[in-house]
Scaffold this motif. Structure first.
Motif, PDB file in Angstrom:
ATOM      1  N   CYS A  22       0.839  -1.204   0.000  1.00 31.77           N
ATOM      2  CA  CYS A  22       0.000   0.000   0.000  1.00 31.77           C
ATOM      3  C   CYS A  22       0.872   1.252   0.000  1.00 31.77           C
ATOM      4  O   CYS A  22       2.088   1.186   0.200  1.00 31.77           O
ATOM      5  CB  CYS A  22      -0.921   0.012   1.211  1.00 31.77           C
ATOM      6  SG  CYS A  22      -0.098  -0.094   2.813  1.00 31.77           S
ATOM      7  N   ALA A  23       0.223   2.374  -0.217  1.00 28.91           N
ATOM      8  CA  ALA A  23       0.928   3.645  -0.232  1.00 28.91           C
ATOM      9  C   ALA A  23       1.353   4.039   1.182  1.00 28.91           C
ATOM     10  O   ALA A  23       0.569   3.949   2.134  1.00 28.91           O
ATOM     11  CB  ALA A  23       0.040   4.739  -0.816  1.00 28.91           C
ATOM     12  N   ASN A  24       2.609   4.436   1.298  1.00 29.41           N
ATOM     13  CA  ASN A  24       3.142   5.023   2.539  1.00 29.41           C
ATOM     14  C   ASN A  24       2.972   4.126   3.763  1.00 29.41           C
ATOM     15  O   ASN A  24       2.811   4.615   4.884  1.00 29.41           O
ATOM     16  CB  ASN A  24       2.496   6.392   2.779  1.00 29.41           C
ATOM     17  CG  ASN A  24       2.741   7.347   1.630  1.00 29.41           C
ATOM     18  OD1 ASN A  24       3.820   7.354   1.029  1.00 29.41           O
ATOM     19  ND2 ASN A  24       1.733   8.138   1.283  1.00 29.41           N
ATOM     20  N   ALA A  25       2.985   2.822   3.537  1.00 35.09           N
ATOM     21  CA  ALA A  25       2.885   1.831   4.624  1.00 35.09           C
ATOM     22  C   ALA A  25       1.655   2.041   5.493  1.00 35.09           C
ATOM     23  O   ALA A  25       1.630   1.644   6.655  1.00 35.09           O
ATOM     24  CB  ALA A  25       4.147   1.853   5.492  1.00 35.09           C
ATOM     25  N   GLY A  26       0.618   2.679   4.927  1.00 37.36           N
ATOM     26  CA  GLY A  26      -0.601   2.922   5.680  1.00 37.36           C
ATOM     27  C   GLY A  26      -0.508   4.058   6.675  1.00 37.36           C
ATOM     28  O   GLY A  26      -1.453   4.316   7.426  1.00 37.36           O
ATOM     29  N   VAL A  27       0.620   4.769   6.694  1.00 39.12           N
ATOM     30  CA  VAL A  27       0.799   5.894   7.623  1.00 39.12           C
ATOM     31  C   VAL A  27       0.034   7.094   7.080  1.00 39.12           C
ATOM     32  O   VAL A  27       0.209   7.484   5.926  1.00 39.12           O
ATOM     33  CB  VAL A  27       2.286   6.244   7.796  1.00 39.12           C
ATOM     34  CG1 VAL A  27       2.456   7.458   8.705  1.00 39.12           C
ATOM     35  CG2 VAL A  27       3.042   5.044   8.354  1.00 39.12           C
ATOM     36  N   ASP A  28      -0.799   7.704   7.923  1.00 43.26           N
ATOM     37  CA  ASP A  28      -1.747   8.699   7.443  1.00 43.26           C
ATOM     38  C   ASP A  28      -1.868   9.829   8.458  1.00 43.26           C
ATOM     39  O   ASP A  28      -1.879   9.596   9.660  1.00 43.26           O
ATOM     40  CB  ASP A  28      -3.103   8.020   7.231  1.00 43.26           C
ATOM     41  CG  ASP A  28      -4.152   8.938   6.652  1.00 43.26           C
ATOM     42  OD1 ASP A  28      -3.790   9.995   6.107  1.00 43.26           O
ATOM     43  OD2 ASP A  28      -5.339   8.592   6.754  1.00 43.26           O
ATOM     44  N   ALA A  29      -1.993  11.054   7.949  1.00 41.03           N
ATOM     45  CA  ALA A  29      -2.126  12.214   8.845  1.00 41.03           C
ATOM     46  C   ALA A  29      -3.524  12.816   8.827  1.00 41.03           C
ATOM     47  O   ALA A  29      -3.772  13.818   9.497  1.00 41.03           O
ATOM     48  CB  ALA A  29      -1.110  13.287   8.453  1.00 41.03           C
ATOM     49  N   SER A  30      -4.465  12.212   8.105  1.00 39.07           N
ATOM     50  CA  SER A  30      -5.818  12.771   8.014  1.00 39.07           C
ATOM     51  C   SER A  30      -6.683  12.342   9.193  1.00 39.07           C
ATOM     52  O   SER A  30      -6.417  11.329   9.848  1.00 39.07           O
ATOM     53  CB  SER A  30      -6.483  12.336   6.708  1.00 39.07           C
ATOM     54  OG  SER A  30      -6.685  10.931   6.697  1.00 39.07           O
ATOM     55  N   ASN A  31      -7.737  13.128   9.451  1.00 40.29           N
ATOM     56  CA  ASN A  31      -8.722  12.828  10.494  1.00 40.29           C
ATOM     57  C   ASN A  31      -8.078  12.605  11.867  1.00 40.29           C
ATOM     58  O   ASN A  31      -8.477  11.714  12.628  1.00 40.29           O
ATOM     59  CB  ASN A  31      -9.557  11.607  10.105  1.00 40.29           C
ATOM     60  CG  ASN A  31     -10.513  11.900   8.970  1.00 40.29           C
ATOM     61  OD1 ASN A  31     -11.229  12.899   8.988  1.00 40.29           O
ATOM     62  ND2 ASN A  31     -10.519  11.042   7.957  1.00 40.29           N
ATOM     63  N   LEU A  32      -7.093  13.441  12.175  1.00 42.86           N
ATOM     64  CA  LEU A  32      -6.470  13.421  13.498  1.00 42.86           C
ATOM     65  C   LEU A  32      -6.663  14.785  14.140  1.00 42.86           C
ATOM     66  O   LEU A  32      -6.459  15.813  13.490  1.00 42.86           O
ATOM     67  CB  LEU A  32      -4.979  13.086  13.392  1.00 42.86           C
ATOM     68  CG  LEU A  32      -4.643  11.688  12.877  1.00 42.86           C
ATOM     69  CD1 LEU A  32      -3.139  11.548  12.654  1.00 42.86           C
ATOM     70  CD2 LEU A  32      -5.131  10.619  13.851  1.00 42.86           C
ATOM     71  N   PRO A  33      -7.053  14.823  15.410  1.00 42.59           N
ATOM     72  CA  PRO A  33      -7.372  16.105  16.045  1.00 42.59           C
ATOM     73  C   PRO A  33      -6.158  16.992  16.318  1.00 42.59           C
ATOM     74  O   PRO A  33      -6.299  18.206  16.423  1.00 42.59           O
ATOM     75  CB  PRO A  33      -8.042  15.689  17.359  1.00 42.59           C
ATOM     76  CG  PRO A  33      -7.493  14.332  17.655  1.00 42.59           C
ATOM     77  CD  PRO A  33      -7.295  13.687  16.313  1.00 42.59           C
TER      78      PRO A  33
END
Length: 240
Positions: free
Chosen positions: A122-133
């Motif tokens: 997957c893209a970016n090993a599943g590391v994600d910055a969206s939907n975080l407060p």
């Protein structure tokens, strides 16, 4: 059927209901996802019944398991700095991606396609910055998505006394196709694959290669009522 659900020819109609569960609060580390789901479903008058399938987004599962990393705690390597140049991404974010990757498959224009420790490509090993407060934080995949699904299923049974299935979903891209789609990364209480090989189609021909990933299809259907910006991280599927 008990509800008299027949078509004009008297044949049983096939019906599937997919309902987004609203009202789940911001999830924090240590939260009981099952209890949050049960409370929100109750307030929305959505019954949880035997045979239901709960599709839960990876993001809230990861939050509940404390899989959120503050970038202030990360020191970027020289390689991460190099990869981040001209791609508008914090090198520390890139460093987390590299740490979560078991193998780099391809890198192009700032996107890293990698194999995770779970075996996902997957893209970016599943590391994600969206939907975080909080700013400057990134979310990682659960350590063991199947175990996460089993734990939620067990807790749901404890709270409701109902036997349900649980799917942990995430958004993945697809080779040679535009866009992304929701897929299952963890399951419990359901066979994720339906194997038609050896059966006959309606014309009597034997099926030799048809293997359907039902868990992915259900995860994808659930995303239609959850979306990416609506704040609905859980859906309940009835009738499958």
């Amino acid at each position: 059927t008990e509800n008299g659900n027949f078509d004009k020819k008297g044949q049983t109609m096939v019906e599937l209901k997919v309902i987004g569960i609203q009202g789940i609060p911001e999830v924090e580390a240590g939260d009981d996802m099952a209890l949050l789901i049960v409370d929100a479903a109750s307030k929305s008058s959505i019954p949880i019944e035997d045979g239901d399938i709960l599709v839960v987004t990876q993001k809230v599962v990861s939050k509940s398991e404390g899989r959120v990393v503050k970038l202030s705690t990360i020191e970027a390597s020289h390689f991460a700095v190099q990869l981040s140049e001209n791609h508008h991404r914090d090198p520390r974010h890139t460093e987390v991606i590299l740490r979560e990757s078991a193998r780099i498959v391809r890198m192009d224009r700032g996107t890293i396609i990698s194999e995770t420790r779970h075996g996902f490509i997957c893209a970016n090993a599943g590391v994600d910055a969206s939907n975080l407060p909080l700013l400057d934080t990134v979310c990682l995949l659960p350590l063991d998505p199947d175990k996460s699904a089993h734990d939620i299923r067990r807790s749901l049974k404890s709270h409701t006394k109902k036997k349900v299935a649980v799917i942990i979903s995430d958004t993945f891209g697809r080779p040679w196709r535009e866009g992304a789609i929701n897929v299952a990364i963890g399951t419990a209480g359901i066979r994720p694959i339906l194997d038609y090989r050896g059966l006959q189609d309606s014309y009597g021909s034997e099926l030799r290669s048809t293997v359907i990933v039902i868990a992915d299809e259900l995860a994808s259907a659930a995303d239609l009522v959850m979306g990416k910006v609506e704040g609905i991280p859980v859906a309940i599927i009835k009738g499958y």
